[in-house]
Design an enzyme around this catalytic site. Sequence first.
Site, mmCIF file in Angstrom:
data_model
loop_
_atom_site.group_PDB
_atom_site.id
_atom_site.type_symbol
_atom_site.label_atom_id
_atom_site.label_comp_id
_atom_site.label_asym_id
_atom_site.label_seq_id
_atom_site.Cartn_x
_atom_site.Cartn_y
_atom_site.Cartn_z
ATOM 1 N N ARG A 51 0.796 -1.212 0.000
ATOM 2 C CA ARG A 51 0.000 0.000 0.000
ATOM 3 C C ARG A 51 0.833 1.269 0.000
ATOM 4 N NH1 ARG A 51 -3.188 -3.300 1.530
ATOM 5 N NH2 ARG A 51 -1.372 -4.072 2.589
ATOM 6 N N THR A 52 1.760 1.362 0.951
ATOM 7 C CA THR A 52 2.420 2.654 1.137
ATOM 8 C C THR A 52 3.239 3.022 -0.097
ATOM 9 O OG1 THR A 52 2.461 2.217 3.489
ATOM 10 C CG2 THR A 52 3.880 3.981 2.706
ATOM 11 N N LYS A 80 25.501 -3.931 -0.673
ATOM 12 C CA LYS A 80 26.971 -3.825 -0.748
ATOM 13 C C LYS A 80 27.516 -3.084 0.456
ATOM 14 C CE LYS A 80 26.745 -3.328 -5.778
ATOM 15 N NZ LYS A 80 26.896 -2.345 -6.861
ATOM 16 N N ARG A 101 11.219 3.980 3.579
ATOM 17 C CA ARG A 101 10.798 3.018 4.602
ATOM 18 C C ARG A 101 12.012 2.175 4.978
ATOM 19 N NH1 ARG A 101 5.591 -0.791 4.769
ATOM 20 N NH2 ARG A 101 4.775 1.243 5.350
ATOM 21 N N HIS A 129 5.015 6.455 11.547
ATOM 22 C CA HIS A 129 4.509 6.274 10.175
ATOM 23 C C HIS A 129 3.563 7.447 9.882
ATOM 24 C CE1 HIS A 129 3.214 4.553 6.520
ATOM 25 N NE2 HIS A 129 2.929 3.324 6.897
HETATM 26 C C1 NCD Z 1 1.309 -0.567 8.247
HETATM 27 C C2 NCD Z 1 2.816 -0.435 8.405
HETATM 28 O O1 NCD Z 1 3.571 -0.692 7.477
HETATM 29 O O2 NCD Z 1 3.209 -0.051 9.502
HETATM 30 N N1 NCD Z 1 0.908 -0.762 6.916
HETATM 31 C C3 NCD Z 1 0.784 0.300 6.082
HETATM 32 O O3 NCD Z 1 1.638 1.135 5.964
HETATM 33 N N2 NCD Z 1 -0.377 0.423 5.435
HETATM 34 C C4 NCD Z 1 0.715 -1.534 9.174
HETATM 35 C C5 NCD Z 1 1.229 -2.939 9.227
HETATM 36 O O4 NCD Z 1 2.166 -3.323 8.505
HETATM 37 O O5 NCD Z 1 0.684 -3.700 10.017
#
Ligand code: NCD
Length: 363
Positions: A51-52, A80, A101, A129
Amino acid sequence: MRHLLTPLDLSVPELDRLLALAGEIAADPAAWRGACAGKKLATLFYEPSTRTRLSFEAAMLNLGGSVLGFSSADSSSVSKGETVADTIRIISCYADICAMRHPLEGAPFVAARFSGIPVINAGDGGHQHPTQTLTDLLTIRRRLGRLDHLTVGLCGDLKYGRTVHSLIAALSRYEGNRFVCISPEELRLPEELRHAVKDALVETAGLDAALPDLDLLYMTRIQRERFADPAVYQRLRGSYILTREKLAAAKPSMPVLHPLPRVDEIDPDVDGDPRAAYFEQAQNGVYARMALIVTLLGLAGAPLEERAKAVPTERPGLRCGAARCISGAEPVPPLFSPAPDGTLRCWYCGRPVAGENDPNRAI
Ligand code: NCD
């Protein structure tokens, strides 16, 4: 230049303006087709995501910009041994803005120190997040019409769930919100967050008894990948499962949110209930990220304010010591800043400096 590392990087008026802009975009997304023409977004994902990452990419494509990046550490120079600091210096030559991320807490904070472009934290370990929070706030506002005077239920893995940490940080700045934190003992909210919201916090292990009072329910997955001991995960998985029968005790207006992916904590039968808001939440994520990108690039929306930021400092002989902090893994100076409660926090991962007996300590 501004970054988004935690929701607290935005003042409440800035947050409100950003959500209003996201609402405008949602009303007519096609009007924004050319807003980022010629601009590039880099997505630097060292940890899996559907999703993100895709919603960041969809947001930039909807704005007429382009995207580049990597979706796992194995497919980048990290394999590396390249540091986050070096990677971001390079990416700054290729892109205009980036979303990162990382499995280690504070990695996007390191990136921000060395970056020539705005850095957006797209999730760092079990820490923060903030763009999921923008998504959550937009969904709450569109469903309930306000962000204040709410009884907010948060259920599941409150210890490792970074979306919960960021959501509480944001909602605790609006008046009259109460948090009902529903989790097994082992997965309670970290001490520093409990302390920050103490007068507005109720903790319980029971979902059923809490449901009737809630104005909204935020369900989360037990974060399997963050457990040091797989046996503990096996014991705690399936702690909470929301079903249609359970939902009968909740208010008819109570939206059910979930950042997704879900494992088994929401029965698919609930999807047909009008209170289920999690798929609409995913759609709102694209609008929220479109609003953020145009704002950080200074292309639309109200300009972000100039803010005097507290400068973090080194403390002779002191290191963070938290097991999942980037400062223990990469050659960065250990930096600290005082929290409003007077305790000293690691500037990267936000944890109070670990004492000798702290289970978060690296060794
Ligand atoms: C969340 C995350 O990555 O923290 N997911 C997301 O970004 N939609 C929640 C999760 O992974 O449980």
